[in-house]
Design a protein around this motif. Structure first.
Motif, PDB file in Angstrom:
ATOM      1  N   ASN A  33       0.840  -1.203   0.000  1.00  0.00           N
ATOM      2  CA  ASN A  33       0.000   0.000   0.000  1.00  0.00           C
ATOM      3  C   ASN A  33       0.875   1.253   0.000  1.00  0.00           C
ATOM      4  OD1 ASN A  33       0.183   1.159   2.982  1.00  0.00           O
ATOM      5  ND2 ASN A  33       0.001  -1.087   3.140  1.00  0.00           N
ATOM      6  N   GLY A  34       0.258   2.361  -0.389  1.00  0.00           N
ATOM      7  CA  GLY A  34       0.998   3.606  -0.551  1.00  0.00           C
ATOM      8  C   GLY A  34       1.510   4.210   0.739  1.00  0.00           C
ATOM      9  N   LEU A  35       0.735   4.115   1.813  1.00  0.00           N
ATOM     10  CA  LEU A  35       1.152   4.734   3.075  1.00  0.00           C
ATOM     11  C   LEU A  35       2.443   4.104   3.592  1.00  0.00           C
ATOM     12  CD1 LEU A  35      -2.237   5.248   4.974  1.00  0.00           C
ATOM     13  CD2 LEU A  35      -0.694   7.014   4.089  1.00  0.00           C
ATOM     14  N   GLU A  36       2.493   2.762   3.586  1.00  0.00           N
ATOM     15  CA  GLU A  36       3.716   2.096   4.033  1.00  0.00           C
ATOM     16  C   GLU A  36       4.883   2.420   3.111  1.00  0.00           C
ATOM     17  OE1 GLU A  36       3.807  -1.990   5.657  1.00  0.00           O
ATOM     18  OE2 GLU A  36       1.679  -2.051   5.082  1.00  0.00           O
ATOM     19  N   ALA A  37       4.581   2.565   1.836  1.00  0.00           N
ATOM     20  CA  ALA A  37       5.636   2.885   0.865  1.00  0.00           C
ATOM     21  C   ALA A  37       6.279   4.233   1.178  1.00  0.00           C
ATOM     22  CB  ALA A  37       5.062   2.900  -0.552  1.00  0.00           C
ATOM     23  N   VAL A  38       5.446   5.215   1.516  1.00  0.00           N
ATOM     24  CA  VAL A  38       5.973   6.553   1.840  1.00  0.00           C
ATOM     25  C   VAL A  38       6.866   6.470   3.073  1.00  0.00           C
ATOM     26  CG1 VAL A  38       5.346   8.884   2.565  1.00  0.00           C
ATOM     27  CG2 VAL A  38       4.021   7.734   0.772  1.00  0.00           C
ATOM     28  N   GLN A  39       6.440   5.724   4.090  1.00  0.00           N
ATOM     29  CA  GLN A  39       7.228   5.582   5.325  1.00  0.00           C
ATOM     30  C   GLN A  39       8.551   4.881   5.058  1.00  0.00           C
ATOM     31  OE1 GLN A  39       4.547   3.523   7.924  1.00  0.00           O
ATOM     32  NE2 GLN A  39       3.182   5.290   8.215  1.00  0.00           N
ATOM     33  N   LEU A  40       8.494   3.755   4.304  1.00  0.00           N
ATOM     34  CA  LEU A  40       9.715   2.994   4.047  1.00  0.00           C
ATOM     35  C   LEU A  40      10.679   3.741   3.125  1.00  0.00           C
ATOM     36  CD1 LEU A  40       8.475  -0.702   3.675  1.00  0.00           C
ATOM     37  CD2 LEU A  40       9.889   0.261   5.476  1.00  0.00           C
ATOM     38  N   ALA A  41      10.136   4.519   2.209  1.00  0.00           N
ATOM     39  CA  ALA A  41      10.998   5.307   1.324  1.00  0.00           C
ATOM     40  C   ALA A  41      11.849   6.271   2.142  1.00  0.00           C
ATOM     41  CB  ALA A  41      10.166   6.067   0.303  1.00  0.00           C
ATOM     42  N   ALA A  42      11.266   6.784   3.239  1.00  0.00           N
ATOM     43  CA  ALA A  42      11.989   7.737   4.082  1.00  0.00           C
ATOM     44  C   ALA A  42      12.948   7.045   5.040  1.00  0.00           C
ATOM     45  CB  ALA A  42      10.996   8.589   4.864  1.00  0.00           C
ATOM     46  N   THR A  43      12.590   5.843   5.517  1.00  0.00           N
ATOM     47  CA  THR A  43      13.418   5.184   6.537  1.00  0.00           C
ATOM     48  C   THR A  43      14.437   4.220   5.938  1.00  0.00           C
ATOM     49  OG1 THR A  43      11.725   3.487   6.843  1.00  0.00           O
ATOM     50  CG2 THR A  43      11.638   5.409   8.310  1.00  0.00           C
ATOM     51  N   GLU A  44      14.035   3.463   4.924  1.00  0.00           N
ATOM     52  CA  GLU A  44      14.913   2.448   4.338  1.00  0.00           C
ATOM     53  C   GLU A  44      15.879   3.021   3.304  1.00  0.00           C
ATOM     54  OE1 GLU A  44      15.193  -0.809   4.972  1.00  0.00           O
ATOM     55  OE2 GLU A  44      13.717  -0.782   6.591  1.00  0.00           O
ATOM     56  N   ARG A  45      15.535   4.176   2.763  1.00  0.00           N
ATOM     57  CA  ARG A  45      16.359   4.835   1.734  1.00  0.00           C
ATOM     58  C   ARG A  45      16.716   3.875   0.592  1.00  0.00           C
ATOM     59  NH1 ARG A  45      15.418  10.081   2.256  1.00  0.00           N
ATOM     60  NH2 ARG A  45      15.733  10.804   4.398  1.00  0.00           N
ATOM     61  N   PRO A  46      15.703   3.326  -0.105  1.00  0.00           N
ATOM     62  CA  PRO A  46      15.991   2.395  -1.195  1.00  0.00           C
ATOM     63  C   PRO A  46      16.706   3.114  -2.349  1.00  0.00           C
ATOM     64  CG  PRO A  46      13.691   3.022  -1.245  1.00  0.00           C
ATOM     65  CD  PRO A  46      14.257   3.593   0.031  1.00  0.00           C
ATOM     66  N   ASP A  47      17.422   2.334  -3.145  1.00  0.00           N
ATOM     67  CA  ASP A  47      18.099   2.897  -4.316  1.00  0.00           C
ATOM     68  C   ASP A  47      17.147   3.077  -5.486  1.00  0.00           C
ATOM     69  OD1 ASP A  47      20.962   2.834  -3.334  1.00  0.00           O
ATOM     70  OD2 ASP A  47      20.393   0.733  -3.066  1.00  0.00           O
ATOM     71  N   LEU A  48      16.048   2.277  -5.500  1.00  0.00           N
ATOM     72  CA  LEU A  48      15.074   2.334  -6.594  1.00  0.00           C
ATOM     73  C   LEU A  48      13.731   1.868  -6.065  1.00  0.00           C
ATOM     74  CD1 LEU A  48      14.778   2.589  -9.837  1.00  0.00           C
ATOM     75  CD2 LEU A  48      14.881   0.098  -9.790  1.00  0.00           C
ATOM     76  N   ILE A  49      12.659   2.450  -6.596  1.00  0.00           N
ATOM     77  CA  ILE A  49      11.305   2.067  -6.167  1.00  0.00           C
ATOM     78  C   ILE A  49      10.493   1.664  -7.393  1.00  0.00           C
ATOM     79  CG2 ILE A  49       9.160   2.843  -5.074  1.00  0.00           C
ATOM     80  CD1 ILE A  49      10.855   4.891  -3.506  1.00  0.00           C
ATOM     81  N   PHE A  50       9.889   0.453  -7.340  1.00  0.00           N
ATOM     82  CA  PHE A  50       8.871   0.065  -8.309  1.00  0.00           C
ATOM     83  C   PHE A  50       7.509   0.346  -7.673  1.00  0.00           C
ATOM     84  CE2 PHE A  50      12.282  -2.829  -9.915  1.00  0.00           C
ATOM     85  CZ  PHE A  50      12.336  -2.303 -11.209  1.00  0.00           C
ATOM     86  N   LEU A  51       6.664   1.088  -8.394  1.00  0.00           N
ATOM     87  CA  LEU A  51       5.421   1.581  -7.797  1.00  0.00           C
ATOM     88  C   LEU A  51       4.238   1.279  -8.699  1.00  0.00           C
ATOM     89  CD1 LEU A  51       3.950   3.288  -5.621  1.00  0.00           C
ATOM     90  CD2 LEU A  51       4.606   5.337  -6.924  1.00  0.00           C
ATOM     91  N   ASP A  52       3.289   0.517  -8.164  1.00  0.00           N
ATOM     92  CA  ASP A  52       2.050   0.219  -8.891  1.00  0.00           C
ATOM     93  C   ASP A  52       1.194   1.481  -8.962  1.00  0.00           C
ATOM     94  OD1 ASP A  52      -0.006  -1.123 -10.161  1.00  0.00           O
ATOM     95  OD2 ASP A  52      -0.888  -1.825  -8.277  1.00  0.00           O
ATOM     96  N   GLU A  53       0.619   1.736 -10.119  1.00  0.00           N
ATOM     97  CA  GLU A  53      -0.180   2.968 -10.276  1.00  0.00           C
ATOM     98  C   GLU A  53      -1.575   2.806  -9.698  1.00  0.00           C
ATOM     99  OE1 GLU A  53      -3.293   5.260 -11.815  1.00  0.00           O
ATOM    100  OE2 GLU A  53      -2.869   3.361 -12.834  1.00  0.00           O
ATOM    101  N   ASN A  54      -2.170   1.600  -9.835  1.00  0.00           N
ATOM    102  CA  ASN A  54      -3.578   1.413  -9.458  1.00  0.00           C
ATOM    103  C   ASN A  54      -3.663   0.627  -8.151  1.00  0.00           C
ATOM    104  OD1 ASN A  54      -6.367   1.341  -9.530  1.00  0.00           O
ATOM    105  ND2 ASN A  54      -6.454  -0.366 -10.983  1.00  0.00           N
ATOM    106  N   MET A  55      -3.730   1.370  -7.015  1.00  0.00           N
ATOM    107  CA  MET A  55      -3.827   0.726  -5.697  1.00  0.00           C
ATOM    108  C   MET A  55      -4.994   1.337  -4.934  1.00  0.00           C
ATOM    109  SD  MET A  55       0.127   0.432  -4.348  1.00  0.00           S
ATOM    110  CE  MET A  55       0.366   2.227  -4.342  1.00  0.00           C
ATOM    111  N   PRO A  56      -5.673   0.550  -4.103  1.00  0.00           N
ATOM    112  CA  PRO A  56      -6.722   1.120  -3.246  1.00  0.00           C
ATOM    113  C   PRO A  56      -6.105   2.031  -2.193  1.00  0.00           C
ATOM    114  CG  PRO A  56      -6.310  -1.170  -2.664  1.00  0.00           C
ATOM    115  CD  PRO A  56      -5.515  -0.887  -3.904  1.00  0.00           C
ATOM    116  N   GLY A  57      -6.899   2.928  -1.661  1.00  0.00           N
ATOM    117  CA  GLY A  57      -6.367   3.875  -0.683  1.00  0.00           C
ATOM    118  C   GLY A  57      -5.552   4.940  -1.382  1.00  0.00           C
TER     119      GLY A  57
END
Length: 519
Positions: A33-57
């Motif tokens: 889900n998008g909310l967890e993605a935003v949190q992990l992007a800030a804490t885990e500092r990934p080198d690359l993100i694959f992001l689904d466009e069509n998600m609930p929420g």
């Protein structure tokens, strides 16, 4: 090991892809889900993100917007079933790194990773390999150049590789630098053997391989364009080398089609001589002889390009083009450039508008005199970068936009190039000797003739002779002239500065480009 964050509400269906990436050595963190993605992007500092466009929420586009606020430099690859153009436009507008349409296969995913995470090292490795293969061809070409056209082609090849290698992390640039030095030595020999023939009165007709030179620019490029009956803009950027043109040309591709050619600057490759030759259509000696009031001597403290507009008028008069209406403007600062753009409608009433931009000339002088500018332009690559930054944010590019929008043609050129010098050559002259570091003119010069190109009968080469015994000497390659007095200080101060006036590929082989509007 690169870390990848994969965001998809159906993440369990992507396990084969994730196993495949792990087998390739990547660490993969997953969320649905998008909310967890935003949190992990800030804490885990990934080198690359694959992001689904069509998600609930929180939708993919909303998630992308929030991630960009906290991790603006992390590449995000949007994956979607939706092929609607509006979605693509929004995603591209938010600076996504890639856009993939489902269903995706593992190799598509791997290619996107390589493109976004490994591109620099892959480009470096590939460029280095290609240059190694080209190295022998370039070395052989240096020995096989017999005409100006041969040298121009070689110079274009050297510039291409210099610009390719400057964007990579390799040690190939040192090999290329040595090839450039070797090429300049060969080119200097070629000029010494050819220049006297090029400057003879009938040379343009009697020597098919002779290059177009400064006095012929208007006849070859300006007059035919004026004959089309449409307003023409002749824009001259002082000290504008081929590599600098190649640096700014991408900013003009949406506006213009370009026809790039190269011509040969006369000696000395300095404004007083080369630019006045362009605007008058004459060699300097002929300017002095025919229009003594318009020629400014070396020892005259006035600006050496004071009479450019009157010289243009003499050329039109001499070629019986008395009906040509032209303007002349010199742009030394942003205020004068902005003023010219505001008054653009006035320019459209002319057959020809001559515009001179002096920024790069001022930059080269400032680099010599200012420690800060010297640090900012410490290499050729840095010098190109400053040129690009100036052009991108200057009134010059606004002027080009205006010209293109109105459908007018541009002849863009320069009077000479410039070269970074690092090898001092001792010369002794009297108090009347000029100050230029790449050429000297005087009646009592003392030098080693094997280190210079000397002209002892200036008028035979189209040059003024201030005194009956005056001689010209020219530095070659990356040499510069230094006086024995305060020699060490002089050498330290001028080493690695950009200079002009002498013989080198960079100074003499220079661009002239015809730009025709795309629309």
């Amino acid at each position: 090991m690169a870390k990848i964050l994969w965001v998809d509400d159906e993440i369990d269906l992507l396990k084969p892809h994730i196993i495949f990436l792990k087998s390739k050595g990547y660490e993969v963190v997953t969320v649905n889900n998008g909310l967890e993605a935003v949190q992990l992007a800030a804490t885990e500092r990934p080198d690359l993100i694959f992001l689904d466009e069509n998600m609930p929420g929180l939708s993919g586009l909303e998630t992308l917007s929030r991630i960009k606020q906290t991790s603006p430099n992390t590449p995000v690859v949007m994956i979607t079933k939706n092929e609607e153009e509006d979605i693509m436009d929004q995603a591209v507008g938010q600076k996504i790194a890639d856009y993939l349409i489902k269903p995706v296969n593992p190799n598509q995913i791997l290619l996107s990773i390589k493109k976004n995470l490994h591109s620099p090292e892959l480009v470096s490795a590939n460029t280095s390999g290609n240059y190694r293969q080209e190295f022998i061809h370039i070395s052989n070409a240096i020995s096989d150049c017999h005409t100006f056209a041969d040298w121009a082609e070689l110079y274009k090849k050297l510039i291409y590789w210099e610009m390719e290698l400057s964007g990579t992390d390799t040690n190939m640039d040192e090999m290329l630098e040595q090839q450039k030095r070797d090429a300049n030595m060969g080119f200097a020999r070629f000029v010494r053997n050819s220049y006297s023939e090029w400057t003879q009165p009938d040379a343009a007709q009697s020597q098919p391989s002779r290059p177009v030179m400064s006095p012929e620019i208007f006849r070859h490029y300006v007059f035919p364009a004026i004959d089309s009956g449409k307003p023409l803009f002749f824009i001259l950027i002082d000290n504008f080398r081929l590599d600098q043109w190649r640096t700014i040309s991408p900013m003009l591709t949406d506006m213009f089609n370009s026809d790039e050619q190269l011509y040969c600057s006369i000696l000395p490759t300095a404004t007083q001589y080369a630019r006045n030759a362009i605007f008058s259509g004459l060699m300097p000696h002929d300017i002095e002889h025919m229009f003594p009031d318009l020629w400014i001597d070396e020892d005259d403290e006035r600006s050496k390009n004071l009479n450019e507009s009157p010289l243009i008028a003499t050329q039109f008069e001499r070629f019986r083009r008395r009906g040509v209406k032209f303007s002349y403007n010199k742009i030394n600062d942003s205020a004068s450039g902005e003023k010219l753009i505001r008054e653009f409608s006035n320019l459209e009433t002319n057959d020809l508008n001559v515009i001179v931009f002096n920024f790069i000339d001022m930059l080269s002088h400032a680099r010599t005199e200012s420690k800060m500018i010297r640090e900012l332009a410490s290499t050729n690559a840095a010098y190109r970068s400053l040129t690009e930054s100036w052009f991108r944010h200057s009134s010059a590019i606004e002027l080009f936009r205006k010209i293109a929008a109105k459908g007018h043609t541009v002849i863009l050129t320069t009077d000479h190039g410039t070269i970074r010098v690092d090898n001092p050559v001792k010369v002794i002259g009297d108090k009347n000797t000029n100050t230029n570091l790449r050429y000297k003119v005087g009646k009592s010069l003392n030098y080693n003739p094997r280190q210079v190109y000397e002209i002892k009968k200036p008028t035979k080469f189209g040059l003024p002779s201030p005194n009956i015994s005056s001689a010209y000497i020219f530095a070659q390659g990356r040499d510069f002239f230094a006086y024995p007095n305060n020699y060490n200080y002089y050498v330290q101060y001028y080493t690695d500065t950009f200079q002009h006036g002498g013989i080198s590929l960079e100074e003499m082989i220079i661009p002239v480009i015809k730009l025709t509007p795309r629309h």
